[in-house]
Structures are given as C-alpha cells and as structure tokens.
Design an enzyme around this catalytic site. Structure first.
Site, PDB file in Angstrom:
ATOM      1  N   LYS A  26     -15.758  -1.216  -6.962  1.00  0.00           N
ATOM      2  CA  LYS A  26     -15.158  -2.413  -7.568  1.00  0.00           C
ATOM      3  C   LYS A  26     -16.048  -3.627  -7.342  1.00  0.00           C
ATOM      4  O   LYS A  26     -16.807  -3.692  -6.359  1.00  0.00           O
ATOM      5  CB  LYS A  26     -13.749  -2.691  -7.031  1.00  0.00           C
ATOM      6  N   ASP A  63      -7.837  -3.095  -0.737  1.00  0.00           N
ATOM      7  CA  ASP A  63      -8.444  -2.768  -2.032  1.00  0.00           C
ATOM      8  C   ASP A  63      -8.026  -1.397  -2.565  1.00  0.00           C
ATOM      9  O   ASP A  63      -8.360  -1.052  -3.697  1.00  0.00           O
ATOM     10  CB  ASP A  63      -9.985  -2.714  -1.901  1.00  0.00           C
TER      11      ASP A  63
HETATM   12  O1  C5P Z   1      -7.388  -4.528   4.162  1.00  0.00           O
HETATM   13  P1  C5P Z   1      -8.657  -4.147   4.790  1.00  0.00           P
HETATM   14  O2  C5P Z   1      -8.465  -3.238   5.989  1.00  0.00           O
HETATM   15  O3  C5P Z   1      -9.676  -3.596   3.850  1.00  0.00           O
HETATM   16  O4  C5P Z   1      -9.279  -5.489   5.362  1.00  0.00           O
HETATM   17  C1  C5P Z   1     -10.357  -5.499   6.265  1.00  0.00           C
HETATM   18  C2  C5P Z   1     -10.421  -6.849   6.945  1.00  0.00           C
HETATM   19  O5  C5P Z   1     -10.784  -7.878   6.007  1.00  0.00           O
HETATM   20  C3  C5P Z   1      -9.128  -7.331   7.557  1.00  0.00           C
HETATM   21  O6  C5P Z   1      -8.956  -6.838   8.855  1.00  0.00           O
HETATM   22  C4  C5P Z   1      -9.312  -8.841   7.568  1.00  0.00           C
HETATM   23  O7  C5P Z   1     -10.144  -9.251   8.631  1.00  0.00           O
HETATM   24  C5  C5P Z   1     -10.090  -9.073   6.276  1.00  0.00           C
HETATM   25  N1  C5P Z   1      -9.210  -9.397   5.144  1.00  0.00           N
HETATM   26  C6  C5P Z   1      -8.588 -10.633   5.105  1.00  0.00           C
HETATM   27  N2  C5P Z   1      -7.764 -10.936   4.062  1.00  0.00           N
HETATM   28  C7  C5P Z   1      -7.572 -10.063   3.045  1.00  0.00           C
HETATM   29  C8  C5P Z   1      -8.201  -8.812   3.061  1.00  0.00           C
HETATM   30  C9  C5P Z   1      -9.032  -8.505   4.125  1.00  0.00           C
HETATM   31  O8  C5P Z   1      -8.766 -11.456   6.013  1.00  0.00           O
HETATM   32  N3  C5P Z   1      -6.780 -10.397   2.050  1.00  0.00           N
END
Ligand code: C5P
Length: 321
Positions: free
Chosen positions: A27, A154
């Site tokens: 993506k 994502d």
């Molecule tokens: O959701 P995911 O595990 O992929 O996110 C990884 C990290 O990216 C989270 O732990 C956070 O630090 C950051 N993040 C964020 N806000 C979001 C998505 C991700 O701060 N909306």
C-alpha cells in the site's frame, strides 16, 4: 500489469483442498493526516490508501503445527516466530473460529520490510485470507476485518484493497469508489528501514518543538477533500497537487538523505514525489506507463536509492490466486 478490480469487494473464494496461494499488494498513502497522540499510544488518522502492484505471495498448506518459511525481501532479517504478523494473524483466526492453528505457511516476499509499504501487514492479511480458505471457515468480510484490525492498523485495508479512506488509527476503511482509474507510480526503495513507532514519535517531537517555539514552518495536511476530488478527476497533474503526508517531515528529520531521493525523482520529471507512510520508501507520480519507465531509469541512475520499481494502482487486496 493491473489486475481487474471486478471482484475486489467479494469475499475470498474458499479452497477445495490445500495448498492455497494468496497474492497481497503493497500500500501507499496518497494522503495521511496525523492527529495528536492518543492515550493508547496511537494517533487518529485520516488517510487515503491505495493498493499498488507490488505483491507478496503466501502459500498455506495443511500441517500438524503452525510453521512459517520465507524467501525474497527481508529473508534472514524478518523473524519467523510468534512475533511475525502472519503467525499472529493465523493464531487470531484460530482463536476466533475454534479451528486448530495448523498450517504450513510459505512467503515469497517482494515488498520491502520497514519501508512504509505495509509489507508486514500485507503478510498478515494474506495469512488470514489463506487460512480462512484452507480451513474453509469462510468468515464474513466484517469478521475478517475485525480480526485484521487487532493485528495492525493497516491490515484491514490490505484485505480490502483498491483505494480507500482510512480513519480511526487507520483500521476503519471505506472504499473510494470514484477511483476506477489506473494511476502510474515509481517506487524508490532504500537499503535501510525506518521504525514506524520512531517516525510517529519524531512527528510528536517536531510538533511539540514547533508549539513551544511558535515556529510557523510546520505545515500539516489540510482536509482530504482536495485529494478525493483529484481522484475523481483522473488528471495526474491535479492529483500531484493534492498528495500529502504529515509523516514525511518526521521521516526526513530522521533520515535527511530521503530528500536526495525526492529531489532526484522530481529532477527526473515526476509530477510529484512523497514519502510512503512512515518511509523511507519514496513514491513518484507519473502521467502514464512510458513516463513511469523514464523516471524509473533516471532514478536508478541517480544513485539515491537501492532499487526502483514501477507500479500501477489501484489493485485488489489479498486474494486467493
Ligand atoms: O497498528 P500498528 O501495529 O501497525 O502500528 C505500529 C505503531 O505505529 C504503533 O505502535 C504506533 O507507535 C504507531 N501508530 C500510531 N498511530 C497509528 C498507527 C500506528 O501512532 N494510527
């Protein structure tokens, strides 16, 4: 190059018998507006995702335990244990359905790791779709999306694919139907990765600093309407002016050399260049396939990135091949 989007929003087909092979795209974020840090450590987002034609492939076979092997991008660097997002996705699917978490998974990776293209999330989406078909658990789209959102912000988008508006922490996705048009991209991949949490933290730090000093330079993305309107117009010059990513300044702050790649792409004639998600991958908009090929050649010769790919979007999300 771009596969048809006709069955884009259909449920994945159940397998008659294993093995099940699933293709899943990378993506990019055409637009990414980041809100303030939330108490749970995430940030509220308004984003426009697009799935592009760089794919990982995951094959799931029947097995007595849960195992994961891989080849391609990131081999030797990516953990294949319980921390891998694909394994976590299969465990979550097993817990939800009551099916034993038994499968032999093999990944063929082309999406770079830690690149801002959601490679790890893509593999989780592929693992969900593959095991749902292998086990014939045939979950509804909403059920798959719920499991996906618990694995990563994502992941629901990579099950859906196409072009979609993402809200919440990015996990609430709704298709942007007006985008049934193929866009041409050039993707410049770095030989290093960036940690997504580190890039978000850097954005918070930059914003705190700007607020403290009253610095006016720190411009955030405006509302997404201009971007959505540009997608409807199908005019690359209009889209070029509407692309925006709040995380770009943070990625550049951590790795200033990203600026050299962005400059090289613009010098090569791209209509626009931007950092994909949390970076360091840079994406450039081309007016057509030939333009993309010309930009790709010039960027590869610039020596400002590790390798260059051309891609088209939107494409379908994780699908049984
Ligand atoms: O959701 P995911 O595990 O992929 O996110 C990884 C990290 O990216 C989270 O732990 C956070 O630090 C950051 N993040 C964020 N806000 C979001 C998505 C991700 O701060 N909306």
């Amino acid at each position: 190059m771009t596969e048809p989007l006709g069955d884009e929003y259909d449920r994945p087909r159940p397998a008659k018998s294993g093995p099940v092979r699933v293709r899943v795209p990378a993506k990019i974020n055409l637009y990414l507006q980041v809100g303030p840090l939330r108490p749970d450590g995430y940030h509220d987002l308004t984003t426009v995702y697009q799935a592009i034609s760089i794919h990982d492939e995951l094959t799931a076979r029947p097995g007595d335990t849960l195992t994961l092997t891989m080849e391609g991008e990131g081999t030797g660097q990516l953990p294949l244990d319980e921390t891998n997002l694909a394994i976590r996705a299969v465990r979550a699917l097993a817990a939800f359905t009551g099916h034993p978490a038994h499968a032999r998974l093999h990944l063929r990776k082309q999406i770079p790791i830690a690149g801002g293209l959601a490679g790890g999330s893509a593999d989780a989406a592929a693992a969900l779709v593959a095991c749902d078909a292998l086990w014939q658990t045939n979950l509804a789209r909403d059920e798959l999306a719920d499991i996906a959102s618990a694995i990563g912000s994502d992941v629901p988008f990579l099950v859906l694919g196409g072009t979609a508006l993402g809200t919440g922490r990015g996990e609430r996705v709704s298709p942007v139907l007006a985008s049934a048009h193929t866009w041409h991209w050039v993707v410049a991949i770095a030989d290093y990765g960036l940690s997504t949490p580190a890039v978000y933290a850097e954005l918070d730090r930059l914003r705190d600093g700007a607020a403290r000093t009253g610095a006016g330079w720190f411009a955030d993305a405006g509302p997404p309407e201009a971007l959505l309107a540009a997608l409807r117009q199908r005019d690359p010059d209009v889209l070029a002016a509407a692309l925006a990513n709040d995380l770009q300044a943070a990625a550049l702050s951590l790795r200033p050399v990203i600026g050299d790649t962005l400059d090289a792409g613009i010098e090569a004639g791209a209509l626009a260049g931007f950092v994909s998600g949390s970076g360091p991958t840079c994406v450039f908009l081309a007016s057509d396939v030939r333009h993309a090929a010309a930009i790709s050649t010039a960027l590869a010769e610039s020596g400002t990135c590790h390798h260059v790919r051309t891609a088209a979007g939107p494409v379908a999300g994780a699908r049984v091949a």
